[in-house]
Design an enzyme around this catalytic site. Structure first.
Site, PDB file in Angstrom:
ATOM      1  N   GLY A 173      -3.128  -0.302  -1.488  1.00  0.00           N
ATOM      2  CA  GLY A 173      -2.491   0.659  -2.390  1.00  0.00           C
ATOM      3  C   GLY A 173      -1.119   0.216  -2.864  1.00  0.00           C
ATOM      4  CB  VAL A 175       3.322   3.513  -2.093  1.00  0.00           C
ATOM      5  CG1 VAL A 175       3.931   3.775  -3.453  1.00  0.00           C
ATOM      6  CG2 VAL A 175       2.154   4.457  -1.822  1.00  0.00           C
ATOM      7  CB  CYS A 176      -0.190   0.501   1.353  1.00  0.00           C
ATOM      8  SG  CYS A 176      -0.606   0.207   3.077  1.00  0.00           S
ATOM      9  CB  ILE A 177       4.451  -2.776   2.538  1.00  0.00           C
ATOM     10  CG1 ILE A 177       5.068  -1.757   3.506  1.00  0.00           C
ATOM     11  CG2 ILE A 177       4.966  -2.566   1.124  1.00  0.00           C
ATOM     12  CD1 ILE A 177       6.573  -1.850   3.628  1.00  0.00           C
ATOM     13  CB  THR A 178      -0.754  -2.508   5.766  1.00  0.00           C
ATOM     14  OG1 THR A 178      -0.541  -1.103   5.878  1.00  0.00           O
ATOM     15  CG2 THR A 178      -1.438  -3.011   7.024  1.00  0.00           C
TER      16      THR A 178
END
Length: 327
Positions: A173, A175-178
């Site tokens: 996504g 806004v995901c920085i996994t």
């Protein structure tokens, strides 16, 4: 390393058209069945605090769309179920896997929601399997969605535990920085991961994350998804819960990940970030446009409904979708 598996993402795929058999794109049927219910579109606004609130959930349900309420107002979940049922609307909530969630699930026996989503970042976990079994024992009629996962092994394990659908996507996504923080994820190959997982699945797959255009919905279905969860395209609307910010006379809405420090309230195990999106129009207009675009996709597929999208051919041309252009 999976050298024998094609690796691609949404921007690398173009679907190949078939002969159109309908007189008007408006004839194309975009409805989808999940559990015992039929919904107008195979899309789900992400169960995030800056995407959905109770007002939006109620409107979506009333208008025939599927939704999943986020799990971050824990005390409000039971009253929410009651209010939805009082209005003859489906109740669809999220839970985590902490110890107190077991008592919460057990407390729902007298007024069980139609859908429960077990919502954690790494869903291929013993804790998720345990929660699936608990929900199925306590609320056998409730449809259980479990996630998030990124491998066929995970899909099979969660299905075998009793999950009715699995959510596929680890960190693709906006806004995901996994993948940046941990080195793990499906970011950059999310569509290939959906394909990989769907081949192993016996039950519905929900593609979650990485959707940047409406055409990506059709691509998700082509590669095995039943439903598609979308964050950024549903963020930033007038009705969106995100905080409004004005910069140089232009209005923006906050959009942040569920594992961000803004959501957590602390800087610990952060795997999400916050961005500002220019304020869009109304959510209903976006849903209408999504439906129209998906109807066009069905017409290009040479069919009358979503099933036709699963049969089209495709080409892999890396980063080809924009061809140097942007919209």
């Amino acid at each position: 390393m999976f050298n024998d598996m094609p690796v691609f993402d949404y921007e690398d795929i173009q679907l190949i058209p078939n002969k159109c058999i309908i007189n008007s794109r408006s004839e194309a049927d975009t409805s989808v069945r999940l559990g015992n219910y039929t919904f107008k579109l195979p899309v789900i606004p992400a169960n995030m605090q800056t995407i959905i609130d109770e007002t939006i959930a109620e409107q979506l349900a009333r208008d025939g769309y599927f939704y999943i309420m986020h799990r971050f107002d824990e005390e409000g979940r039971k009253p929410f179920i009651q209010r939805m049922h009082e209005q003859q609307l489906i109740a669809s909530i999220s839970v985590g896997v902490k110890d107190y969630e077991y008592d919460f699930v057990s407390s729902l026996k007298e007024d069980a929601p139609e859908f429960i989503t077990i919502d954690i970042a790494h869903g291929h976990a013993d804790s998720v399997i345990k929660m699936i079994k608990h929900i199925k024992a306590e609320l056998p009629e409730t449809f259980v969605i479990a996630g998030n996962v990124g491998t066929p092994e995970a899909v099979r394990e969660l299905e075998n535990a009793g999950a009715d659908a699995t959510k596929v996507g680890i960190g693709p996504g906006k806004v995901c920085i996994t993948k940046v923080k941990t080195g793990f994820g499906t970011g950059g190959w999310q569509l290939a991961a959906v394909r990989w997982c769907a081949k192993a699945a016996r039950k519905p797959i929900i593609a979650d994350g990485g959707i940047r255009t409406h055409g990506d919905i059709a691509k998700s279905i082509r590669f095995g998804a039943t439903m598609v969860m979308i964050g950024s395209l549903f963020a930033g609307h007038i009705e969106s819960p995100g905080k409004m910010v004005e910069i140089d006379g232009q209005s923006f809405k906050e959009y942040y990940g569920s594992a961000s420090e803004y959501q957590k309230g602390e800087h610990k195990n952060v795997e999400g970030k916050k961005i500002l999106l220019p304020t869009k129009g109304h959510l209903a207009d976006t849903l209408t446009e999504m439906k129209q675009d998906l109807q066009s996709s069905i017409s290009y597929a040479g069919g009358r409904d979503l099933e036709s999208l699963r049969r089209v051919n495709y080409v892999i041309v890396k980063n080809s979708i924009w061809n140097g252009d942007s919209i």
